[in-house]
Write an enzyme that holds these catalytic residues in place. Structure first.
Site, PDB file in Angstrom:
ATOM      1  N   HIS A  24       0.841  -1.206   0.000  1.00 41.67           N
ATOM      2  CA  HIS A  24       0.000   0.000   0.000  1.00 41.67           C
ATOM      3  C   HIS A  24       0.873   1.252   0.000  1.00 41.67           C
ATOM      4  CE1 HIS A  24      -3.519   2.487   1.445  1.00 41.67           C
ATOM      5  NE2 HIS A  24      -2.516   3.224   1.895  1.00 41.67           N
ATOM      6  N   GLU A  25       1.830   1.319   0.927  1.00 40.67           N
ATOM      7  CA  GLU A  25       2.672   2.513   1.033  1.00 40.67           C
ATOM      8  C   GLU A  25       3.588   2.664  -0.169  1.00 40.67           C
ATOM      9  OE1 GLU A  25       1.993   4.681   3.145  1.00 40.67           O
ATOM     10  OE2 GLU A  25       0.658   3.451   4.368  1.00 40.67           O
ATOM     11  N   HIS A  28       1.909   4.888  -2.696  1.00 45.38           N
ATOM     12  CA  HIS A  28       2.082   6.312  -2.399  1.00 45.38           C
ATOM     13  C   HIS A  28       3.500   6.772  -2.722  1.00 45.38           C
ATOM     14  CE1 HIS A  28      -1.803   6.605  -0.584  1.00 45.38           C
ATOM     15  NE2 HIS A  28      -1.519   5.880   0.480  1.00 45.38           N
TER      16      HIS A  28
END
Length: 434
Positions: A24-25, A28
């Site tokens: 997920h990170e 980003h």
């Protein structure tokens, strides 16, 4: 051995959790760097740092509590009227706003003026914030399609696992025959355990739902074609009416169980692990996303039952919200069920899939401090600027998301309370896999 298998399941889930958060990170991080935003930190977990390493301008690390993660981007919020941090006031809400604003400028270095998050165009900020949840969706889809098509799911088939001796009203919930019970049509026709039904009344059937529907719609004489010993045989049966559980359009028994009168043959269907086609996998994945969205929206309504199951004498329902601890317990139980290894593997992967679907859907809620809140702020800024351009008004400038921080604190407080409630429920009254 049971304890070791349980610990193995918990460890495997913890690894899946960390991978999902890191993935997920990474969404980003990669898009932020793509658009030239400086990212000083990429961290998996919260609390004390267990390990970290600086590579280039970013510190990569793992923290002690595997309950989330974050990347730190420079300039998440626009500066105040003084160019950086506005004057303080006695208002606690104003302090929240300016604390958030100040934190976004903490690690500002010379040359960062053009590398701030808020200076990027709204569509770029939307991509950066959407990339995290989207990575969870990608991981969920890959794991689901891989397990569904390569291994498959345990499902009812047209293979005969057992033949009933008599016709029993299924609402009576008994297994033994009584004097006066009629012989089952399957027994009278000579159906045997191990037979595979390949046709009913001359029409080919390959799945259980189709066969079940045709049996339920038939009473009186019928032909049942079975595969036995490598060859096909045609049996003749006279189907009778019986009370059986009602099913929905997908072939699932309606809950709570209701009973209807339908045609009855009298055998138990077998269960096998059957791989899905691409189309079947896509359909089932779509259903899972829809069910996940409905579950997220239904969370507020589940709080009373969850509270009663935790602090009262209420029953913990199977569709009750489950936290990280509860999911880890389920993963531990998975390793001890009496099932083929491939079935356990698929169950475990589906648990990780559901976790990633939840991360995607939950983070898309348009509320700060979730990713969806930042997306909503960027979209609103885009609407304001386009509207001003159409009506030839001055550019209103960046939308100050920092002004929503009081709302973010309230939302975060609600989430923390809900998380603690789920944690307590998972400990004192957990959802059981079986």
């Amino acid at each position: 051995m049971t304890v070791l298998l349980t610990l193995l399941g918990i460890v495997l889930f913890a690894v899946g959790l960390l991978v999902s958060i890191a993935w997920h990170e990474l969404g980003h991080l990669s898009t932020a760097k793509l658009f030239g935003i400086r990212v000083p930190q990429y961290m998996v977990g919260f609390g004390p740092t267990l390990w970290s390493k600086r590579k280039g301008e970013t510190e990569y690390g793992i923290k002690a509590i595997p309950a989330g993660g974050y990347i730190r981007m420079i300039g998440m919020f626009p500066p105040g009227k003084d160019g950086r941090v506005e004057a303080r006031s006695t208002s606690p809400w104003r302090s929240m706003i300016e604390d958030a604003r100040e934190a976004s400028f903490e690690e500002l270095q010379p040359g960062d003026e053009k590398r701030l998050f808020y200076t990027r165009k709204p569509w770029k900020r939307v991509i950066v914030m959407f990339a995290g949840p989207f990575m969870n969706l990608i991981l969920a889809v890959l794991l689901f399609f891989g397990s569904a098509m390569a291994v498959g799911f345990e499902t009812q088939t047209t293979k005969v696992a057992g033949v009933t001796n008599c016709v029993i009203d299924q609402s009576e919930k008994r297994d033994t025959c009584k004097p006066g019970d009629r012989p089952s049509p399957a027994k009278a026709a000579g159906l045997l355990e191990g037979d595979r039904i390949v046709a009913f009344n001359g029409e080919r059937v390959s799945d259980w739902n189709t066969l079940s529907e045709r049996i339920r719609a038939t009473t009186g004489p019928a032909t049942v074609t079975v595969q036995r010993g490598g060859e096909e045989r045609e049996l003749r049966a006279t189907l009778l009416e019986n009370r059986v559980p009602k099913k929905d359009a997908d072939g699932n028994v309606v809950q709570p169980v209701q009973y209807v009168t339908a045609g009855y043959l009298g055998f138990e269907s077998g269960r096998e692990v059957v791989p899905l086609t691409f189309g079947e996998s896509a359909s089932r994945m779509t259903d899972q996303l829809q069910a996940g969205a409905e579950a997220v929206l239904a969370l507020p309504g589940k709080i009373p039952d969850l509270w009663d199951a935790t602090f009262g004498d209420g029953e913990r329902k199977q569709d009750s919200p489950v936290g990280v601890v509860g999911a880890a317990r389920i993963s531990g139980e998975l390793m001890n069920i009496d099932a083929p290894p491939q079935t356990i593997l698929v169950f475990f992967l589906q648990l990780v899939v559901m976790f990633n679907v939840s991360l995607f859907l939950f983070n898309m809620l348009p509320l700060l401090p979730l990713d969806g809140g930042h997306i909503a702020g960027a979209l609103w800024e885009s609407v304001r600027r386009h509207t001003a351009r159409i009506f030839k008004r001055p550019d209103p400038g960046p939308f100050d998301v920092a002004k929503l921080m009081p709302v973010a604190y309230v939302v975060a407080g609600v989430f923390v309370c809900f998380t603690l409630l789920v944690l307590a429920a998972d400990i004192v009254n957990p959802v059981k896999l079986t």
